[in-house]
Design a protein around this motif. Sequence first.
Motif, PDB file in Angstrom:
ATOM      1  N   ARG A  48       0.853  -1.204   0.000  1.00 53.61           N
ATOM      2  CA  ARG A  48       0.000   0.000   0.000  1.00 53.61           C
ATOM      3  C   ARG A  48       0.881   1.243   0.000  1.00 53.61           C
ATOM      4  O   ARG A  48       1.717   1.421   0.889  1.00 53.61           O
ATOM      5  CB  ARG A  48      -0.899  -0.020   1.240  1.00 53.61           C
ATOM      6  N   ARG A  88      -4.494  10.149  10.342  1.00 53.01           N
ATOM      7  CA  ARG A  88      -4.968   9.358   9.198  1.00 53.01           C
ATOM      8  C   ARG A  88      -6.233   9.926   8.566  1.00 53.01           C
ATOM      9  O   ARG A  88      -6.555   9.637   7.427  1.00 53.01           O
ATOM     10  CB  ARG A  88      -5.232   7.909   9.654  1.00 53.01           C
ATOM     11  N   VAL A  89      -6.973  10.690   9.371  1.00 52.72           N
ATOM     12  CA  VAL A  89      -8.310  11.106   8.927  1.00 52.72           C
ATOM     13  C   VAL A  89      -8.485  12.613   9.104  1.00 52.72           C
ATOM     14  O   VAL A  89      -7.985  13.208  10.060  1.00 52.72           O
ATOM     15  CB  VAL A  89      -9.400  10.374   9.760  1.00 52.72           C
ATOM     16  N   LEU A  98      -9.650  11.107   4.005  1.00 62.10           N
ATOM     17  CA  LEU A  98      -8.376  10.551   4.437  1.00 62.10           C
ATOM     18  C   LEU A  98      -7.272  11.553   4.138  1.00 62.10           C
ATOM     19  O   LEU A  98      -7.336  12.276   3.138  1.00 62.10           O
ATOM     20  CB  LEU A  98      -8.085   9.230   3.716  1.00 62.10           C
ATOM     21  N   GLU A 136      -6.680  -0.070  -0.221  1.00 60.35           N
ATOM     22  CA  GLU A 136      -5.729  -0.293   0.877  1.00 60.35           C
ATOM     23  C   GLU A 136      -5.678  -1.750   1.327  1.00 60.35           C
ATOM     24  O   GLU A 136      -6.638  -2.491   1.149  1.00 60.35           O
ATOM     25  CB  GLU A 136      -6.177   0.507   2.123  1.00 60.35           C
ATOM     26  N   THR A 152      -9.451  -2.930   0.944  1.00 61.27           N
ATOM     27  CA  THR A 152     -10.337  -1.914   1.502  1.00 61.27           C
ATOM     28  C   THR A 152     -10.563  -0.833   0.452  1.00 61.27           C
ATOM     29  O   THR A 152      -9.611  -0.260  -0.068  1.00 61.27           O
ATOM     30  CB  THR A 152      -9.701  -1.314   2.768  1.00 61.27           C
ATOM     31  N   LYS A 184     -13.947  -4.082   6.463  1.00 61.91           N
ATOM     32  CA  LYS A 184     -12.575  -4.186   5.943  1.00 61.91           C
ATOM     33  C   LYS A 184     -11.950  -5.482   6.458  1.00 61.91           C
ATOM     34  O   LYS A 184     -12.646  -6.354   6.976  1.00 61.91           O
ATOM     35  CB  LYS A 184     -11.735  -2.968   6.322  1.00 61.91           C
TER      36      LYS A 184
HETATM   37  C1  MAN Z   1      -8.455   3.942   9.426  1.00 65.46           C
HETATM   38  C2  MAN Z   1      -6.996   3.609   9.267  1.00 65.46           C
HETATM   39  C3  MAN Z   1      -6.423   4.272   8.026  1.00 65.46           C
HETATM   40  C4  MAN Z   1      -7.272   3.962   6.821  1.00 65.46           C
HETATM   41  C5  MAN Z   1      -8.730   4.288   7.082  1.00 65.46           C
HETATM   42  C6  MAN Z   1      -9.641   3.835   5.967  1.00 65.46           C
HETATM   43  O1  MAN Z   1      -8.593   5.281   9.727  1.00 65.46           O
HETATM   44  O2  MAN Z   1      -6.839   2.230   9.162  1.00 65.46           O
HETATM   45  O3  MAN Z   1      -5.111   3.825   7.770  1.00 65.46           O
HETATM   46  O4  MAN Z   1      -6.802   4.694   5.729  1.00 65.46           O
HETATM   47  O5  MAN Z   1      -9.166   3.627   8.260  1.00 65.46           O
HETATM   48  O6  MAN Z   1      -9.559   2.453   5.780  1.00 65.46           O
END
Ligand code: MAN
Length: 348
Positions: A48, A88-89, A98, A136, A152, A184
């Motif tokens: 990834r 991450r978000v 993301l 992912e 994912t 996922k």
């Molecule tokens: C979570 C984490 C991230 C991923 C998102 C979407 O926030 O696992 O690494 O990008 O989910 O799957």
Amino acid sequence: MKDLAKRFVQNPLLSPADLKPGIPGLEITCLLNPGVFTFEGKTWLLVRVAERPKQQPGIISFPVLKGNGIEIIEIPSDDPDLNVDDPRVINFRGLDYLTTLSHLRLLCSDDGISFYEPEGYSALQGKTSQEAFGIEDCRVTLIEDTYYLTYTAVSENGVGVGLRTTKDWKVFKSEGMIIPPHNKDCAIFQEKINGKYYALHRPSSVDLGGNFIWIAESPDGIHWGKHQCILKTRKDKWDSKRIGAGASPIKTDKGWLEIYHGANHAHRYCLGAFLMDLENPALVVARTDEPIMVPIEQYELTGFFGHVVFTNGHIVNGDELTIYYGAADEFVCAAMFSIQEILSSLTY
Ligand code: MAN
């Protein structure tokens, strides 16, 4: 706690700087969570690659797929409607995005340690609107002559499981989203059991329930039903907040052995194992009380998202299990385990 992992001295095997960005102008922020398989005598990673623009002071910017290209979204970092507490978000005006856009890249190796990008193989990109925020953490399962890729798929519509199949890693058939959001960590078993395909997956239930591991059956490996919850998080333990399957279960004479990740409320990700009945894999017969691997090395503790060891790919060679894993959501690493040792650490 006994950490059963014998980490490769060459760790990290791969870091973001080792590859060229897939999209010119972006930089690779994380290289992580590879699917693993053997093909034509080599060990392969489907890694990834998570990218974003180089961040400028005062602006948060991130890419999303749009049509055949990408769109860069830019938000002033002092915007009161912006929340970036989790690296991450991004939450902006109540919607989640993301911080990085992921695609999957093929690498191969003769020794399982040094990997290179072979010529003539293309990266896998998000294609549909269900994949606009990227693809992912792919699990790769070889059944007969076909590789099943469960990954994912992320978009504003949610996080679900996509499936593509291939026989030669050049031509892919897309089966679209096989399990809708929120889901996922889907790993298909490497052989049919009593004529049926099986897969582990991880829905997240918002109110009742939680982040538990489920199993499903299928007549063709594409359409899934008879979902059952088989493993739950455990209060006050290392796997109290969320659990999810790693790669395909490993067939042993004791049962199907699955390596899984468990996170606690502090978002520390460790690895554990559980064992399913050979004939009826919906029956979990044993589980490790303690993790078999915890983040302890510097490259696991500090990085894009520290205190993380996460796996979705491995190679089995007799008793030797080589687990490839994402460390701190930034690096690709590997560690060796003895399958017998993991089996002995299970509690029935
Ligand atoms: C979570 C984490 C991230 C991923 C998102 C979407 O926030 O696992 O690494 O990008 O989910 O799957």
